[in-house]
Design an enzyme around this catalytic site. Structure first.
Site, PDB file in Angstrom:
ATOM      1  N   SER A 132      40.526  33.275 -19.635  1.00 10.82           N
ATOM      2  CA  SER A 132      41.453  32.714 -18.642  1.00 10.82           C
ATOM      3  C   SER A 132      42.289  33.861 -18.073  1.00 10.82           C
ATOM      4  O   SER A 132      42.415  34.910 -18.717  1.00 10.82           O
ATOM      5  CB  SER A 132      42.379  31.717 -19.343  1.00 10.82           C
ATOM      6  OG  SER A 132      43.492  31.395 -18.538  1.00 10.82           O
ATOM      7  N   TYR A 145      48.735  29.453 -25.920  1.00 15.02           N
ATOM      8  CA  TYR A 145      47.508  29.493 -25.115  1.00 15.02           C
ATOM      9  C   TYR A 145      47.246  30.926 -24.673  1.00 15.02           C
ATOM     10  O   TYR A 145      46.123  31.435 -24.793  1.00 15.02           O
ATOM     11  CB  TYR A 145      47.654  28.550 -23.914  1.00 15.02           C
ATOM     12  CG  TYR A 145      46.392  28.456 -23.056  1.00 15.02           C
ATOM     13  CD1 TYR A 145      45.307  27.679 -23.465  1.00 15.02           C
ATOM     14  CD2 TYR A 145      46.299  29.130 -21.844  1.00 15.02           C
ATOM     15  CE1 TYR A 145      44.154  27.588 -22.689  1.00 15.02           C
ATOM     16  CE2 TYR A 145      45.153  29.039 -21.058  1.00 15.02           C
ATOM     17  CZ  TYR A 145      44.084  28.263 -21.486  1.00 15.02           C
ATOM     18  OH  TYR A 145      42.945  28.181 -20.710  1.00 15.02           O
TER      19      TYR A 145
HETATM   20  P1  NDP Z   1      38.256  20.249 -20.011  1.00 14.21           P
HETATM   21  O1  NDP Z   1      39.375  19.632 -20.781  1.00 14.21           O
HETATM   22  O2  NDP Z   1      37.768  19.572 -18.792  1.00 14.21           O
HETATM   23  O3  NDP Z   1      37.022  20.510 -20.972  1.00 14.21           O
HETATM   24  C1  NDP Z   1      37.183  21.016 -22.266  1.00 14.21           C
HETATM   25  C2  NDP Z   1      35.856  20.903 -22.999  1.00 14.21           C
HETATM   26  O4  NDP Z   1      36.022  21.459 -24.309  1.00 14.21           O
HETATM   27  C3  NDP Z   1      35.408  19.465 -23.161  1.00 14.21           C
HETATM   28  O5  NDP Z   1      34.035  19.390 -22.911  1.00 14.21           O
HETATM   29  C4  NDP Z   1      35.699  19.154 -24.622  1.00 14.21           C
HETATM   30  O6  NDP Z   1      34.709  18.280 -25.126  1.00 14.21           O
HETATM   31  C5  NDP Z   1      35.530  20.523 -25.245  1.00 14.21           C
HETATM   32  N1  NDP Z   1      36.229  20.652 -26.513  1.00 14.21           N
HETATM   33  C6  NDP Z   1      37.569  20.547 -26.750  1.00 14.21           C
HETATM   34  N2  NDP Z   1      37.803  20.681 -28.066  1.00 14.21           N
HETATM   35  C7  NDP Z   1      36.592  20.878 -28.656  1.00 14.21           C
HETATM   36  C8  NDP Z   1      36.158  21.073 -29.990  1.00 14.21           C
HETATM   37  N3  NDP Z   1      37.028  21.109 -31.018  1.00 14.21           N
HETATM   38  N4  NDP Z   1      34.838  21.237 -30.242  1.00 14.21           N
HETATM   39  C9  NDP Z   1      33.962  21.194 -29.228  1.00 14.21           C
HETATM   40  N5  NDP Z   1      34.292  21.012 -27.950  1.00 14.21           N
HETATM   41  C10 NDP Z   1      35.596  20.850 -27.671  1.00 14.21           C
HETATM   42  O7  NDP Z   1      38.774  21.718 -19.690  1.00 14.21           O
HETATM   43  P2  NDP Z   1      38.165  22.936 -18.834  1.00 14.21           P
HETATM   44  O8  NDP Z   1      36.812  22.654 -18.342  1.00 14.21           O
HETATM   45  O9  NDP Z   1      39.222  23.324 -17.888  1.00 14.21           O
HETATM   46  O10 NDP Z   1      38.107  24.053 -19.976  1.00 14.21           O
HETATM   47  C11 NDP Z   1      36.948  24.801 -20.289  1.00 14.21           C
HETATM   48  C12 NDP Z   1      37.360  26.223 -20.643  1.00 14.21           C
HETATM   49  O11 NDP Z   1      37.902  26.852 -19.485  1.00 14.21           O
HETATM   50  C13 NDP Z   1      38.456  26.322 -21.711  1.00 14.21           C
HETATM   51  O12 NDP Z   1      38.155  27.373 -22.600  1.00 14.21           O
HETATM   52  C14 NDP Z   1      39.700  26.629 -20.898  1.00 14.21           C
HETATM   53  O13 NDP Z   1      40.661  27.316 -21.664  1.00 14.21           O
HETATM   54  C15 NDP Z   1      39.098  27.501 -19.814  1.00 14.21           C
HETATM   55  N6  NDP Z   1      39.929  27.637 -18.609  1.00 14.21           N
HETATM   56  C16 NDP Z   1      40.303  26.536 -17.880  1.00 14.21           C
HETATM   57  C17 NDP Z   1      41.097  26.688 -16.761  1.00 14.21           C
HETATM   58  C18 NDP Z   1      41.570  25.533 -15.951  1.00 14.21           C
HETATM   59  O14 NDP Z   1      42.478  25.714 -15.113  1.00 14.21           O
HETATM   60  N7  NDP Z   1      41.014  24.348 -16.102  1.00 14.21           N
HETATM   61  C19 NDP Z   1      41.537  28.022 -16.315  1.00 14.21           C
HETATM   62  C20 NDP Z   1      41.069  29.086 -17.136  1.00 14.21           C
HETATM   63  C21 NDP Z   1      40.297  28.892 -18.227  1.00 14.21           C
HETATM   64  P3  NDP Z   1      34.940  17.130 -26.238  1.00 14.21           P
HETATM   65  O15 NDP Z   1      36.353  16.639 -26.075  1.00 14.21           O
HETATM   66  O16 NDP Z   1      33.900  16.109 -25.880  1.00 14.21           O
HETATM   67  O17 NDP Z   1      34.682  17.799 -27.542  1.00 14.21           O
END
Ligand code: NDP
Length: 239
Positions: A132, A145
């Protein structure tokens, strides 16, 4: 058939966009998340869906075994799963702090650990860690974070340097604000308002496809080319 691509956190946001992008480009995909029922509904033919909590390396390894039986070795591992609780450090419950470190940092360590030795043996492979801009710049309400994403960048760079010469690529992808469900764990209305005001002031943030396309581009280059680190934001983002 093209080579197998494994994606953690594939059930929503960036992970879902990654799933569809790599599938559209002809790759079989291993889709991992806790909400496996969502993954199973994706309109992707060559996929293996697995209920995986990235905090548990055995669940990642078992999912990989299952997918590799069908599609051969994981050629690209994308450690995307991540969570964010926004709050001031002194007001944030300890459990939220630990959860971010467990998922964002230990989850990435587990994802690397599950595939790296095989990649080193094969002298082939790509690992993309979704970090990020929070891994580069510090923001209010983001202390833990931020810490987790700084760790992701440090770990990615450290391991990449250790294995340089093995033909295994490591990339750290650092997006700015992307429109996803990531804010769903933050319930403080003022913090949410500040975050969203900032997002709308720059035109609403990136789409999930922007990040997925970038990851595919990184992967699609010849194996001798390693894009080590990329910051991707909305053009109007002044960070
Ligand atoms: P979402 O909340 O849309 O997606 C998060 C995903 O992570 C879900 O598919 C969730 O699936 C999964 N997840 C969460 N906890 C677990 C776990 N313990 N085990 C397995 N899977 C898990 O968020 P984003 O798509 O935004 O996030 C994706 C990545 O991008 C993250 O690493 C985030 O930090 C990074 N990011 C996001 C930004 C943003 O502005 N959105 C900016 C910069 C980076 P489930 O709950 O089904 O397990």
């Amino acid at each position: 058939m093209k080579k197998l691509v494994a994606i953690t956190g594939a059930s929503s946001g960036i992970g879902k966009a990654l799933a569809y992008k790599f599938a559209k480009e002809g790759h079989p995909v291993l889709l991992m998340a806790r909400r496996v029922e969502i993954l199973e509904k994706f309109d992707i033919k060559d996929k293996v869906c697995a209920k995986v909590d990235v905090q548990n390396i055995d669940e990642i390894k078992n999912a990989i075994k299952l997918a590799e039986k069908k599609y051969g070795p994981v050629d690209c591992m994308i450690n995307n799963a991540g969570i964010m609780f926004l709050n001031l450090f002194h007001e944030q419950p300890l459990q939220h702090k630990y959860d971010m470190l467990d998922v964002n940092v230990k989850g990435v360590i587990n994802g690397i650990d599950a595939v790296l030795n095989d990649m080193l043996k094969r002298k082939d492979g790509t690992i993309i860690n979704i970090s990020s801009i929070g891994g580069r710049w510090i923001f209010r309400n983001h202390a833990i974070y931020n810490g987790s994403k700084f760790a992701v960048n440090a770990i990615t760079e450290g391991v990449r340097k250790e294995v340089a010469g093995s033909n295994v690529r490591f990339s750290s992808v650092e997006p700015g604000m992307v429109n996803t469900d990531i804010l769903s764990r933050t319930d403080d209305k003022e913090i949410l308002k500040d975050y969203n005001d900032e997002k709308w002031s720059i035109g609403g943030g990136l789409t999930t496809d922007n990040t997925a396309d970038l990851c595919y581009y990184i992967y699609s280059l010849p194996q001798m080319v390693n894009i080590k680190e990329v910051v991707i934001t909305h053009t109007n983002d002044g960070n």
